[in-house]
Design a protein around this motif. Structure first.
Motif, mmCIF file in Angstrom:
data_model
loop_
_atom_site.group_PDB
_atom_site.id
_atom_site.type_symbol
_atom_site.label_atom_id
_atom_site.label_comp_id
_atom_site.label_asym_id
_atom_site.label_seq_id
_atom_site.Cartn_x
_atom_site.Cartn_y
_atom_site.Cartn_z
ATOM 1 N N SER A 110 0.832 -1.210 0.000
ATOM 2 C CA SER A 110 0.000 0.000 0.000
ATOM 3 C C SER A 110 0.861 1.254 0.000
ATOM 4 O O SER A 110 0.576 2.233 -0.705
ATOM 5 C CB SER A 110 -0.919 0.010 1.223
ATOM 6 N N GLU A 130 -5.042 0.651 8.252
ATOM 7 C CA GLU A 130 -5.114 -0.538 7.388
ATOM 8 C C GLU A 130 -5.065 -1.841 8.168
ATOM 9 O O GLU A 130 -5.720 -2.824 7.797
ATOM 10 C CB GLU A 130 -3.971 -0.510 6.373
ATOM 11 N N TYR A 134 -7.189 -5.130 7.391
ATOM 12 C CA TYR A 134 -6.500 -6.307 6.855
ATOM 13 C C TYR A 134 -6.893 -7.561 7.639
ATOM 14 O O TYR A 134 -7.195 -8.616 7.051
ATOM 15 C CB TYR A 134 -4.990 -6.077 6.919
ATOM 16 N N GLY A 160 -3.362 -5.366 -0.309
ATOM 17 C CA GLY A 160 -2.442 -4.260 -0.103
ATOM 18 C C GLY A 160 -2.410 -3.299 -1.278
ATOM 19 O O GLY A 160 -2.379 -2.081 -1.101
ATOM 20 N N TYR A 163 -5.910 -1.349 -1.553
ATOM 21 C CA TYR A 163 -6.031 -0.395 -0.448
ATOM 22 C C TYR A 163 -5.188 0.846 -0.753
ATOM 23 O O TYR A 163 -5.648 1.993 -0.614
ATOM 24 C CB TYR A 163 -5.574 -1.042 0.855
ATOM 25 N N GLY A 164 -3.951 0.627 -1.183
ATOM 26 C CA GLY A 164 -3.090 1.747 -1.530
ATOM 27 C C GLY A 164 -3.606 2.544 -2.712
ATOM 28 O O GLY A 164 -3.531 3.777 -2.732
ATOM 29 N N SER A 366 -10.918 -3.646 0.043
ATOM 30 C CA SER A 366 -9.634 -2.945 0.059
ATOM 31 C C SER A 366 -9.714 -1.608 -0.656
ATOM 32 O O SER A 366 -9.200 -0.594 -0.151
ATOM 33 C CB SER A 366 -8.555 -3.822 -0.574
ATOM 34 N N GLY A 370 -9.419 1.784 1.464
ATOM 35 C CA GLY A 370 -8.294 2.656 1.159
ATOM 36 C C GLY A 370 -8.745 4.062 0.823
ATOM 37 O O GLY A 370 -8.142 5.047 1.267
#
Length: 414
Positions: A110, A130, A134, A160, A163-164, A366, A370
């Motif tokens: 992320s 996060e 997660y 990951g 989300y990023g 995600s 994010g």
């Protein structure tokens, strides 16, 4: 830090012995391999930014430690039943330590989507938010839906990445994308990034096989298959990345080699512990390498133009698409490889559609989480921090590190 100190003092204790040296050595070996990927592999891979290498390695180090400690509480509580009242104290053992490193890996993926574009304090809070999400997603995908995901294609890499990317969509601003003069590499920074690539490539079989238990009938060979399937898939991705890169651009592109060569390890993760012929592992790696390279060549620029998605490290190409691909491959393997892998399919013939639902829910959770977390850290003003960065200060260490001088215009020397 004070909150972590209280939580780990009140709610966490060490596993009671005896601890045999064989067990400690086995798990600690895998922990070392996974931690090397997180701290050295991901850290140095992100040093390709010529003016942001201190922050790439330094923040990776700091944030990974924070996420690991945070996961010990949230992940341990979810796994062992603290929230359900089954226990009063979380037991910290070596498998939980390895799981905490997996969580840090998802967080660093992320981080790669937003690195250089937002202030360190914002990244800190973005990744702190996060960790519990997660943990929830792993519980939902694996424990509730029965997702096949031994190496984390879905729950680590895809989660990951998206989300990023969700955060990047909210936090990025005009002028911060690929056209920014400091959002690029030098000859030296590309070499240091390749150090990260090589470490990740070598240790990836341990990442996929660290938690493959050999207990129980039909499970004796899980770690063996994790290792050999991952190695074969990685070699396929390496071959395909070089091939596609040179074919599309008529020369080799270092960005493709640094990243797409690793896509085979991502894509094989969900099905790494399955008994399959080497040709299947190789095919997965070849497809992942091609998909990742083409992502850097065509998909990433198209997304930036169409929806203004600014993905600094290209996590969509290395972790996002190969992660989703790997989850869907596991659905196919559960159908066509069911005969040789019965012990790994507790849901039987329903496994494939449970797998697809888990992939879809992970993608939605995600991306939305994010974006929400990005909106929160963008709106909340954090006192005593350099939170609002001018566009010309992006991708630059000089604002946050001593002994780093600001770059003068036209002073960029390769």
């Amino acid at each position: 830090m004070a909150a972590l100190l209280v939580l780990l003092s009140v709610f966490v204790g060490y596993e009671k012995g005896p601890h045999t040296s064989t067990t400690v050595v086995e798990y600690y070996m895998y922990y070392i391999h996974v931690a090397t990927m997180v701290f050295v592999g991901f850290g140095f891979l992100m040093t390709f930014l010529r003016r942001y290498s201190y922050s790439a390695v330094g923040l990776n180090f700091y944030l990974s430690c924070m996420c690991m400690l945070e996961f010990i509480f949230f992940g341990g509580a979810a796994q062992q039943g603290l929230f359900a009242g089954k226990i009063s104290r979380i037991v910290l053992d070596l498998p939980l330590m390895i799981d905490s490193a997996f969580c840090a890996a998802a967080a660093m993926i992320s981080f790669g989507a937003v690195i250089g574009k937002v202030a360190p304090a914002q990244i800190l809070w973005l990744l702190a938010i996060e960790v519990p999400i997660y943990v929830f997603n792993v519980w939902l995908a694996v424990d509730v839906l029965g997702c096949l995901d031994m190496g984390g294609s879905v729950t680590i890499h895809a989660f990951g990445a998206f989300y990023g990317l969700g955060a990047a969509l909210v936090l990025s601003r005009p002028g911060a994308g690929s056209s920014h003069p400091k959002n690029g590499a030098s000859y030296i920074s590309d070499v240091t990034a390749m150090i990260g690539t090589v470490f990740l490539w070598i240790f990836w079989p341990s990442f996929n096989g660290a938690m493959a238990s050999s207990a129980g009938p039909g499970l004796e060979d899980q770690q063996f298959y994790c290792v050999v399937n991952t190695v074969v898939s990685l070699t396929g991705a390496c071959l395909m990345a070089f091939t596609v890169s040179s074919f599309v651009e008529n020369k080799l592109n270092m960005v493709h080699i640094q990243n797409a060569t690793l896509a085979g390890g991502v894509a094989i993760g969900s099905s790494a512990n399955f008994a399959m012929v080497p040709g299947v592992s190789l095919l997965i790696g070849l497809c992942a390498g091609a998909l990742s390279t083409l992502g850097y060549c065509f998909i990433m620029p198209s997304l930036e133009n169409a929806i203004k998605l600014q993905d600094t490290c290209g996590v969509h190409n290395l972790h996002g698409m190969p992660g989703l691909f790997g989850g869907l491959v596991a659905a196919l393997v559960s159908i066509f490889g069911a005969g040789a892998n019965t012990a790994l399919l507790p849901l039987g013939g329903a496994t494939w559609w449970h797998q697809i639902i888990a992939v879809i829910t992970t993608f939605v959770i995600s991306l939305c989480a994010g974006a929400l977390a990005g909106w929160i850290v963008g709106k909340v003003q954090i006192p005593s921090t350099k939170q609002k960065l001018a566009v010309e200060d992006l991708y630059d260490d000089s604002l946050f590190w001593s002994e780093v001088e600001a770059e003068e215009e036209s002073s960029h020397v390769l």
